[in-house]
Scaffold this active site. Sequence first.
Site, PDB file in Angstrom:
ATOM      1  N   GLN A  14     -17.691  20.026  11.555  1.00 17.64           N
ATOM      2  CA  GLN A  14     -17.518  21.004  12.448  1.00 17.64           C
ATOM      3  C   GLN A  14     -18.944  21.516  12.988  1.00 17.64           C
ATOM      4  O   GLN A  14     -19.226  21.597  14.280  1.00 17.64           O
ATOM      5  CB  GLN A  14     -17.128  22.258  11.866  1.00 17.64           C
ATOM      6  CG  GLN A  14     -16.676  23.467  12.523  1.00 17.64           C
ATOM      7  CD  GLN A  14     -16.700  24.773  12.086  1.00 17.64           C
ATOM      8  OE1 GLN A  14     -16.879  24.968  10.879  1.00 17.64           O
ATOM      9  NE2 GLN A  14     -15.963  25.887  12.634  1.00 17.64           N
ATOM     10  N   ASP A  51     -22.906   6.489   3.829  1.00 17.30           N
ATOM     11  CA  ASP A  51     -22.164   7.123   2.549  1.00 17.30           C
ATOM     12  C   ASP A  51     -23.461   7.823   1.973  1.00 17.30           C
ATOM     13  O   ASP A  51     -24.235   7.198   1.347  1.00 17.30           O
ATOM     14  CB  ASP A  51     -21.447   6.342   1.753  1.00 17.30           C
ATOM     15  CG  ASP A  51     -21.056   6.962   0.257  1.00 17.30           C
ATOM     16  OD1 ASP A  51     -21.212   7.945   0.350  1.00 17.30           O
ATOM     17  OD2 ASP A  51     -20.481   6.059  -0.480  1.00 17.30           O
ATOM     18  N   TYR A 141     -17.351  24.806  -4.836  1.00 12.58           N
ATOM     19  CA  TYR A 141     -18.274  25.055  -3.618  1.00 12.58           C
ATOM     20  C   TYR A 141     -19.405  25.810  -3.508  1.00 12.58           C
ATOM     21  O   TYR A 141     -20.557  25.524  -3.547  1.00 12.58           O
ATOM     22  CB  TYR A 141     -17.380  25.081  -2.391  1.00 12.58           C
ATOM     23  CG  TYR A 141     -17.917  25.301  -0.936  1.00 12.58           C
ATOM     24  CD1 TYR A 141     -18.588  24.226  -0.414  1.00 12.58           C
ATOM     25  CD2 TYR A 141     -17.989  26.698  -0.446  1.00 12.58           C
ATOM     26  CE1 TYR A 141     -19.307  24.190   0.700  1.00 12.58           C
ATOM     27  CE2 TYR A 141     -18.620  26.880   0.980  1.00 12.58           C
ATOM     28  CZ  TYR A 141     -19.303  25.747   1.474  1.00 12.58           C
ATOM     29  OH  TYR A 141     -19.883  25.891   2.585  1.00 12.58           O
TER      30      TYR A 141
HETATM   31  N1  SER Z   1     -16.836  28.493   5.948  1.00 16.82           N
HETATM   32  C1  SER Z   1     -16.745  28.203   4.909  1.00 16.82           C
HETATM   33  C2  SER Z   1     -15.730  28.021   3.988  1.00 16.82           C
HETATM   34  O1  SER Z   1     -14.754  28.686   4.231  1.00 16.82           O
HETATM   35  C3  SER Z   1     -17.810  28.984   4.301  1.00 16.82           C
HETATM   36  O2  SER Z   1     -18.910  28.599   3.848  1.00 16.82           O
HETATM   37  O3  SER Z   1     -15.638  27.573   2.957  1.00 16.82           O
END
Ligand code: SER
Length: 310
Positions: A14, A51, A141
């Site tokens: 994105q 990669d 994450y």
């Molecule tokens: N836009 C991201 C997410 O929703 C936030 O860092 O994971």
Amino acid sequence: MNTDVILIVGSNGQLGTVLSQKLRQIYGDFNVFTSDLFQKINSEDNFITLDATDFNAIEEVVVKHKITQIYHLATILSAKGEQNPLGTWDLNMKTLLNVLEVSRLHNVKKVFFPSSIAVFGNNINKENTLQSSSLNPATVYGISKAAGENWVHYYYQKYGLDVRSLRYPGVIGYQSLPGGGTTDYAVDIYHKAVKNEDFECFLASKTTLPMMYMDDAIRATIELMEAPKENISIRTSYNIAGMSFNPEEIAFSIKEHYPNFKINYKPDFRQAIADSWPKNINDSDARNDWNWEPAYNLKAMTKIMIENLK
Ligand code: SER
């Protein structure tokens, strides 16, 4: 002339899609190498299939093209990451450590590492969340971004590697689609609206999150990277804010253009992720250190999104 040569890792994503174009405008087409796992159709020149989990592959590219700056954008986002926690940790950490280590070994001058509001979690003040708030990430994450912030700080302290970083909020633009994030709804909603379709939202109506229009996100990134080194006081990652809104508010702004637009709510597992994140962010360090100032609010963004997606 001493021109920088830039490598963007994860350029199909994105942010990478839009940032690549902007960096090419600034540094010239031939000084910007884009890279990802595969080439998109009609893709640009100077694309390298790469990669980023492969240390030798990155090293070869950096040496061959005499890379002086790396933007490391490859990552698995918050929602998708929860489907495969250990795989997400592996990918997010391995790619970052590869980039840092190659940069150290081959004297890359500057590195950009995107962090996220996902580094924050429960048990902090979710209004005006401070730079110094403790990091209790609730997703793998977020854990990988919090660890990444510590690693970039370490490489700066120990080796003097000039790594710079932003804690992006949800980023919204018309040029590209996000994939697998918790804030993705705020892009998807515009795509539905311009097709005169109803939107089913995976977050509840009052779930306020920090967000930012793409142009602001790109400008913030470049302003940070171009700021004088002595101005950069935060060597983990800067809090940065654009706007904050909830699904009801974005739907309301869309209704000004599409009065019949309808949103309904069906929260799923992403609700808990969103609930763990701040509602809005205090970005005074970014403002003080390198004069950060966002330019877009919800109303302005909605107008641009609709005009361009229509
Ligand atoms: N836009 C991201 C997410 O929703 C936030 O860092 O994971």
